[in-house]
Design a protein around this motif. Structure first.
Motif, PDB file in Angstrom:
ATOM      1  N   GLU A 312       0.825  -1.197   0.000  1.00  0.00           N
ATOM      2  CA  GLU A 312       0.000   0.000   0.000  1.00  0.00           C
ATOM      3  C   GLU A 312       0.861   1.249   0.000  1.00  0.00           C
ATOM      4  O   GLU A 312       0.542   2.240  -0.679  1.00  0.00           O
ATOM      5  CB  GLU A 312      -0.915  -0.010   1.224  1.00  0.00           C
ATOM      6  CG  GLU A 312      -1.885   1.153   1.271  1.00  0.00           C
ATOM      7  CD  GLU A 312      -2.780   1.092   2.493  1.00  0.00           C
ATOM      8  OE1 GLU A 312      -3.520   2.070   2.725  1.00  0.00           O
ATOM      9  OE2 GLU A 312      -2.725   0.070   3.228  1.00  0.00           O
ATOM     10  N   ASP A 315       2.062   1.728  -3.559  1.00  0.00           N
ATOM     11  CA  ASP A 315       1.000   2.257  -4.418  1.00  0.00           C
ATOM     12  C   ASP A 315       0.780   3.743  -4.142  1.00  0.00           C
ATOM     13  O   ASP A 315       0.597   4.547  -5.075  1.00  0.00           O
ATOM     14  CB  ASP A 315      -0.306   1.483  -4.182  1.00  0.00           C
ATOM     15  CG  ASP A 315      -0.196   0.038  -4.656  1.00  0.00           C
ATOM     16  OD1 ASP A 315       0.697  -0.235  -5.490  1.00  0.00           O
ATOM     17  OD2 ASP A 315      -0.976  -0.809  -4.170  1.00  0.00           O
ATOM     18  N   ASN A 316       0.775   4.107  -2.853  1.00  0.00           N
ATOM     19  CA  ASN A 316       0.599   5.523  -2.516  1.00  0.00           C
ATOM     20  C   ASN A 316       1.730   6.375  -3.069  1.00  0.00           C
ATOM     21  O   ASN A 316       1.508   7.487  -3.573  1.00  0.00           O
ATOM     22  CB  ASN A 316       0.525   5.695  -0.999  1.00  0.00           C
ATOM     23  CG  ASN A 316      -0.733   5.070  -0.414  1.00  0.00           C
ATOM     24  OD1 ASN A 316      -1.747   4.908  -1.116  1.00  0.00           O
ATOM     25  ND2 ASN A 316      -0.688   4.696   0.855  1.00  0.00           N
TER      26      ASN A 316
END
Length: 447
Positions: A312, A315-316
């Motif tokens: 995550e 992705d951020n």
């Protein structure tokens, strides 16, 4: 005697104060410090601490006073009917004329020898340094085992054991039995001290016995006991007699307790007090641990909230990178457009303000001709004005006025006359003409 002889020779009248003062001096000179024996009668102790009583025998009595600074070190309390021996100064209480004894020390009849032996031994051992605070050994805070040197049948032993059992039931006690009174008791007490020191099974020793007369406590005033206490490597508490009883053992011991019970209170801490303190410390530790755990739990929750899965997080970061790329591209495009329109605006402004050189040259030549014409016209106008001003000045000049027949009158000090009030009849004035001057006397004047 000299005082009486002096009064007889002088044959003078003296006051009561002088008489009493002389009698007082005679008594103190005639009688040195001496011992007097008798029975105590009508003893009174005032709030100041001073003692007043009478000392009497079968046929006479004398007033006595023992001041507080002398009686505070007495280890017993005198009472009416006691047979005593006092060491006193014969004197006279001058304010009332009372014959009295000022007592330095007092002892019970028959104990004078013991008191003298006590004082001599105390003085000798004190000079040797056996009473010095520097040689006193500190008591252990938590002794592992206590030794008691006393008689097995003494009531003091029972008091000590009861107090120790109440204060610290788990503390082991070893009793070193020895007589504490009678012939040979001092040797046996010293032997018990040496035995406890050689066995070294205790951390601290208590020497105790109950109260009694000076004869009963005399074993603790023997030199052999004092030497044994001083040589013992273990700390020793002396709990001999009552609080008012003092023995040589009290001075040599590391600590003097007022009573045997007081010695047992000094030798070990109170179990109940320790439990109370431990309970308080346990509560503090428990509160500190609980607060520490709560603080760490909050920090854990905070860190857990900050914890993000690596995928995550990647992705951020990729999304953030894409936004930055788009912002960069848009920024370049906007900057290019802004610069394009700025260049166009500058080009228009340059085209508007670009000078026409040929036209400017013509304009300059025209302005030059106009400047020459204007300059010539201005100069001519100024010359005309200057001539007009010159004519006006010549017309208004005083010389021109004088040329027309006028004159100027001055006073003797050179002031121009404008009013007849400036001069008086008989004054000399000066007259200025167009050519030359003259003096004149004033013979008459008017308004």
């Amino acid at each position: 005697m000299n005082f009486l002889m002096g009064m007889e020779i002088a044959r003078t009248v003296v006051s009561v104060s002088e008489l009493n003062r002389g009698a007082k001096d005679l008594l103190e000179q005639a009688f040195p410090l001496l011992w007097v024996s008798g029975e105590i009668s009508n003893i009174k102790c005032y709030g100041s601490g001073h003692w007043y009583f009478s000392l009497k025998d079968s046929s006479a009595q004398v007033r006595c006073v023992m001041f507080r600074d002398k009686n505070q070190y007495l280890g017993w309390e005198p009472r009416d009917g006691m047979q005593v021996e006092v060491r006193a100064l014969v004197t006279l209480y001058q304010a009332r004329g009372d014959f009295q004894l000022n007592i330095e020390t007092i002892r019970r009849v028959g104990l004078g020898t013991l008191f003298e032996a006590f004082e001599q031994l105390r003085t000798r051992l004190g000079k040797e340094g056996l009473f010095e605070p520097e040689r006193k050994k500190p008591l252990p805070v938590f002794p592992k085992q206590i030794g008691i040197i006393t008689s097995p049948v003494a009531a003091a032993l029972h008091d000590v054991l009861v107090t120790l059992r109440r204060r610290m039931p788990s503390l082991p006690v070893i009793v070193y039995p020895t007589p504490v009174q009678g012939a040979g008791a001092a040797i046996k007490i010293a032997a018990a001290i040496q035995k406890a020191a050689s066995r070294a099974e205790c951390d601290v020793l208590i020497i105790c016995r109950g109260g009694g007369s000076i004869e009963d406590l005399w074993a603790f005033n023997e030199e052999i006991v004092a030497r044994a206490i001083a040589a013992c490597p273990l700390p020793i508490i002396s709990g001999v007699g009552h609080e008012t009883d003092f023995t040589i053992a009290d001075f040599v011991a590391d600590i003097r307790a007022p009573t045997p019970t007081g010695a047992s209170q000094l030798v070990c801490p109170d179990r109940e007090e320790l439990l109370h303190r431990a309970k308080i410390l346990y509560g503090r530790v428990q509160r500190d641990m609980r607060r520490g755990i709560e603080s760490r739990m909050q920090n854990t929750d905070l860190l857990a909230g900050r914890l993000v899965h690596p995928g995550e997080r990647i992705d951020n970061q990729l999304a953030h990178l894409q936004r930055l790329r788009e912002r960069l591209a848009g920024s370049w495009q906007r900057n290019a457009e802004i610069r394009y329109w700025c260049l166009r605006d500058l080009d228009r402004r340059i085209a508007v303000i670009r000078p026409d050189i040929s036209r400017l040259i013509e304009r300059q030549q025209e302005l030059g001709l106009r400047l020459n014409r204007a300059g010539a016209s201005r100069i001519e106008m100024l010359i005309t004005g200057l001539r007009r001003q010159q004519a006006n000045l010549e017309h208004l000049h005083p010389a021109s006025v004088l040329e027309r027949g006028y004159s100027i009158a001055y006073t003797a000090d050179g002031t121009i006359l404008r009013d007849s009030s400036q001069i008086d009849v008989g004054d000399v004035i000066r007259m200025k003409f167009a050519k030359g001057w003259s003096k004149a006397n004033v013979s008459e004047k008017g308004e």
